[in-house]
Design a protein around this motif. Structure first.
Motif, PDB file in Angstrom:
ATOM      1  N   ASN A   5       9.421   2.254 -14.209  1.00  0.00           N
ATOM      2  CA  ASN A   5       9.547   2.104 -12.767  1.00  0.00           C
ATOM      3  C   ASN A   5       9.179   3.392 -12.041  1.00  0.00           C
ATOM      4  OD1 ASN A   5      10.096   0.758 -10.387  1.00  0.00           O
ATOM      5  ND2 ASN A   5      12.251   1.341 -10.395  1.00  0.00           N
ATOM      6  N   SER A   6       9.633   4.543 -12.547  1.00  0.00           N
ATOM      7  CA  SER A   6       9.305   5.801 -11.884  1.00  0.00           C
ATOM      8  C   SER A   6       7.819   6.125 -12.028  1.00  0.00           C
ATOM      9  CB  SER A   6      10.161   6.952 -12.420  1.00  0.00           C
ATOM     10  OG  SER A   6       9.850   7.214 -13.767  1.00  0.00           O
ATOM     11  N   LEU A   7       7.200   5.710 -13.124  1.00  0.00           N
ATOM     12  CA  LEU A   7       5.760   5.907 -13.283  1.00  0.00           C
ATOM     13  C   LEU A   7       4.984   5.080 -12.279  1.00  0.00           C
ATOM     14  CD1 LEU A   7       5.145   5.981 -17.145  1.00  0.00           C
ATOM     15  CD2 LEU A   7       4.853   7.850 -15.519  1.00  0.00           C
ATOM     16  N   SER A   8       5.394   3.816 -12.082  1.00  0.00           N
ATOM     17  CA  SER A   8       4.665   2.956 -11.163  1.00  0.00           C
ATOM     18  C   SER A   8       4.837   3.420  -9.723  1.00  0.00           C
ATOM     19  CB  SER A   8       5.104   1.495 -11.303  1.00  0.00           C
ATOM     20  OG  SER A   8       6.445   1.353 -10.884  1.00  0.00           O
ATOM     21  N   GLU A   9       5.970   4.059  -9.403  1.00  0.00           N
ATOM     22  CA  GLU A   9       6.175   4.552  -8.055  1.00  0.00           C
ATOM     23  C   GLU A   9       5.336   5.789  -7.781  1.00  0.00           C
ATOM     24  OE1 GLU A   9      10.332   5.148  -7.456  1.00  0.00           O
ATOM     25  OE2 GLU A   9      10.805   3.041  -7.737  1.00  0.00           O
ATOM     26  N   SER A  10       5.075   6.600  -8.804  1.00  0.00           N
ATOM     27  CA  SER A  10       4.345   7.838  -8.578  1.00  0.00           C
ATOM     28  C   SER A  10       2.843   7.700  -8.833  1.00  0.00           C
ATOM     29  CB  SER A  10       4.910   8.952  -9.464  1.00  0.00           C
ATOM     30  OG  SER A  10       4.716   8.634 -10.826  1.00  0.00           O
ATOM     31  N   ALA A  11       2.437   6.720  -9.595  1.00  0.00           N
ATOM     32  CA  ALA A  11       1.019   6.538  -9.902  1.00  0.00           C
ATOM     33  C   ALA A  11       0.315   5.889  -8.712  1.00  0.00           C
ATOM     34  CB  ALA A  11       0.854   5.671 -11.139  1.00  0.00           C
ATOM     35  N   PRO A  12      -0.847   6.415  -8.336  1.00  0.00           N
ATOM     36  CA  PRO A  12      -1.577   5.776  -7.236  1.00  0.00           C
ATOM     37  C   PRO A  12      -2.099   4.410  -7.689  1.00  0.00           C
ATOM     38  CG  PRO A  12      -2.873   7.554  -8.191  1.00  0.00           C
ATOM     39  CD  PRO A  12      -1.534   7.583  -8.863  1.00  0.00           C
ATOM     40  N   PRO A  13      -2.300   3.511  -6.737  1.00  0.00           N
ATOM     41  CA  PRO A  13      -2.818   2.196  -7.109  1.00  0.00           C
ATOM     42  C   PRO A  13      -4.243   2.307  -7.671  1.00  0.00           C
ATOM     43  CG  PRO A  13      -2.488   2.351  -4.714  1.00  0.00           C
ATOM     44  CD  PRO A  13      -2.064   3.640  -5.313  1.00  0.00           C
ATOM     45  N   SER A  14      -4.578   1.372  -8.522  1.00  0.00           N
ATOM     46  CA  SER A  14      -5.938   1.352  -9.071  1.00  0.00           C
ATOM     47  C   SER A  14      -6.924   0.998  -7.962  1.00  0.00           C
ATOM     48  CB  SER A  14      -6.030   0.304 -10.182  1.00  0.00           C
ATOM     49  OG  SER A  14      -5.923  -0.999  -9.628  1.00  0.00           O
ATOM     50  N   MET A  15      -8.197   1.236  -8.226  1.00  0.00           N
ATOM     51  CA  MET A  15      -9.247   0.896  -7.261  1.00  0.00           C
ATOM     52  C   MET A  15      -9.214  -0.600  -6.948  1.00  0.00           C
ATOM     53  SD  MET A  15     -11.855   2.342  -5.559  1.00  0.00           S
ATOM     54  CE  MET A  15     -12.551   3.681  -6.473  1.00  0.00           C
ATOM     55  N   LEU A  16      -8.951  -1.436  -7.960  1.00  0.00           N
ATOM     56  CA  LEU A  16      -8.888  -2.879  -7.751  1.00  0.00           C
ATOM     57  C   LEU A  16      -7.729  -3.250  -6.833  1.00  0.00           C
ATOM     58  CD1 LEU A  16      -9.842  -5.758  -8.308  1.00  0.00           C
ATOM     59  CD2 LEU A  16      -8.417  -5.741 -10.372  1.00  0.00           C
ATOM     60  N   VAL A  17      -6.561  -2.661  -7.064  1.00  0.00           N
ATOM     61  CA  VAL A  17      -5.396  -2.942  -6.211  1.00  0.00           C
ATOM     62  C   VAL A  17      -5.693  -2.501  -4.779  1.00  0.00           C
ATOM     63  CG1 VAL A  17      -2.990  -2.290  -5.749  1.00  0.00           C
ATOM     64  CG2 VAL A  17      -3.709  -2.907  -8.077  1.00  0.00           C
ATOM     65  N   ARG A  18      -6.274  -1.310  -4.645  1.00  0.00           N
ATOM     66  CA  ARG A  18      -6.587  -0.814  -3.300  1.00  0.00           C
ATOM     67  C   ARG A  18      -7.635  -1.707  -2.625  1.00  0.00           C
ATOM     68  NH1 ARG A  18      -4.662   4.059  -1.845  1.00  0.00           N
ATOM     69  NH2 ARG A  18      -4.963   5.113  -3.816  1.00  0.00           N
ATOM     70  N   TRP A  19      -8.629  -2.173  -3.385  1.00  0.00           N
ATOM     71  CA  TRP A  19      -9.651  -3.085  -2.845  1.00  0.00           C
ATOM     72  C   TRP A  19      -8.998  -4.379  -2.364  1.00  0.00           C
ATOM     73  CZ3 TRP A  19     -14.194  -3.825  -0.797  1.00  0.00           C
ATOM     74  CH2 TRP A  19     -14.846  -5.046  -0.897  1.00  0.00           C
ATOM     75  N   CYS A  20      -8.039  -4.892  -3.139  1.00  0.00           N
ATOM     76  CA  CYS A  20      -7.328  -6.110  -2.733  1.00  0.00           C
ATOM     77  C   CYS A  20      -6.515  -5.877  -1.457  1.00  0.00           C
ATOM     78  CB  CYS A  20      -6.431  -6.611  -3.865  1.00  0.00           C
ATOM     79  SG  CYS A  20      -7.361  -7.286  -5.256  1.00  0.00           S
ATOM     80  N   LYS A  21      -5.824  -4.731  -1.387  1.00  0.00           N
ATOM     81  CA  LYS A  21      -5.073  -4.388  -0.173  1.00  0.00           C
ATOM     82  C   LYS A  21      -6.019  -4.257   1.020  1.00  0.00           C
ATOM     83  CE  LYS A  21      -1.057  -1.906  -1.993  1.00  0.00           C
ATOM     84  NZ  LYS A  21      -0.362  -0.603  -1.934  1.00  0.00           N
ATOM     85  N   PHE A  22      -7.151  -3.585   0.798  1.00  0.00           N
ATOM     86  CA  PHE A  22      -8.147  -3.404   1.847  1.00  0.00           C
ATOM     87  C   PHE A  22      -8.604  -4.759   2.386  1.00  0.00           C
ATOM     88  CE2 PHE A  22     -12.596  -2.999   3.178  1.00  0.00           C
ATOM     89  CZ  PHE A  22     -12.545  -1.936   4.052  1.00  0.00           C
ATOM     90  N   ASN A  23      -8.878  -5.681   1.495  1.00  0.00           N
ATOM     91  CA  ASN A  23      -9.343  -7.003   1.913  1.00  0.00           C
ATOM     92  C   ASN A  23      -8.235  -7.835   2.550  1.00  0.00           C
ATOM     93  OD1 ASN A  23     -12.229  -7.209   1.319  1.00  0.00           O
ATOM     94  ND2 ASN A  23     -11.561  -6.643  -0.722  1.00  0.00           N
TER      95      ASN A  23
END
Length: 155
Positions: A5-23
């Motif tokens: 959980n602490s890793l997922s909170e500190s790791a930036p989102p992947s390019m795919l996740v960010r692309w999905c958020k962007f869209n």
């Protein structure tokens, strides 16, 4: 000990996740743009090009706010930092200069060809123009507007 959980909170989102958020944000922005375009063109009887420019700018401002708070929040929010116009305004200017310019110039040029020359329905043509400008806008945002090195960290 590091938990998943602490890793997922500190790791930036992947390019795919960010692309999905962007869209996702862009999809809502399309609604803003279509609503503004319809209102300006069909209700207020603006010229379709003037209505397109204003509607695109409304969507650009909407999208910036959500990209700042959602898509690139990991790059724009420092831990415990309060909102600062000093940090946000330069990003907004870069976003408006790049995404706004690509969107407005791309939309106007494509609308002129599809509606003015091809007599396509203005809302359908606007959808095509938005789709064609999307990838360029994402790449500019990822690499320059919200680039990790461009974001000032407080503390």
């Amino acid at each position: 000990m590091t938990t998943a959980n602490s890793l997922s909170e500190s790791a930036p989102p992947s390019m795919l996740v960010r692309w999905c958020k962007f869209n996702f944000v862009g999809g809502i922005g399309i609604g803003v743009q279509f609503a503004a375009l319809f209102f300006l063109k069909s209700v207020l009887h603006f010229n379709y090009l003037a209505a397109t420019a204003i509607a695109v700018e409304a969507a650009v401002v909407h999208n910036f706010v959500w990209h700042e708070q959602f898509t690139w929040a990991d790059r724009t929010k420092s831990s415990g930092a309060e909102f600062s116009w000093r940090r946000t305004l330069p990003r907004f200017m870069r976003f408006n200069f790049t995404n706004g310019a690509v969107s407005i110039l791309g939309n106007l040029a494509l609308m002129k060809v599809m509606v003015g020359e091809g007599h396509m329905n203005y809302l359908m043509a606007n959808g095509v123009a938005i789709a064609l400008c999307s990838l360029a806008n994402f790449l500019v945002s990822e690499r320059w507007v919200f680039e990790a090195g461009k974001v000032e960290r407080s503390g």
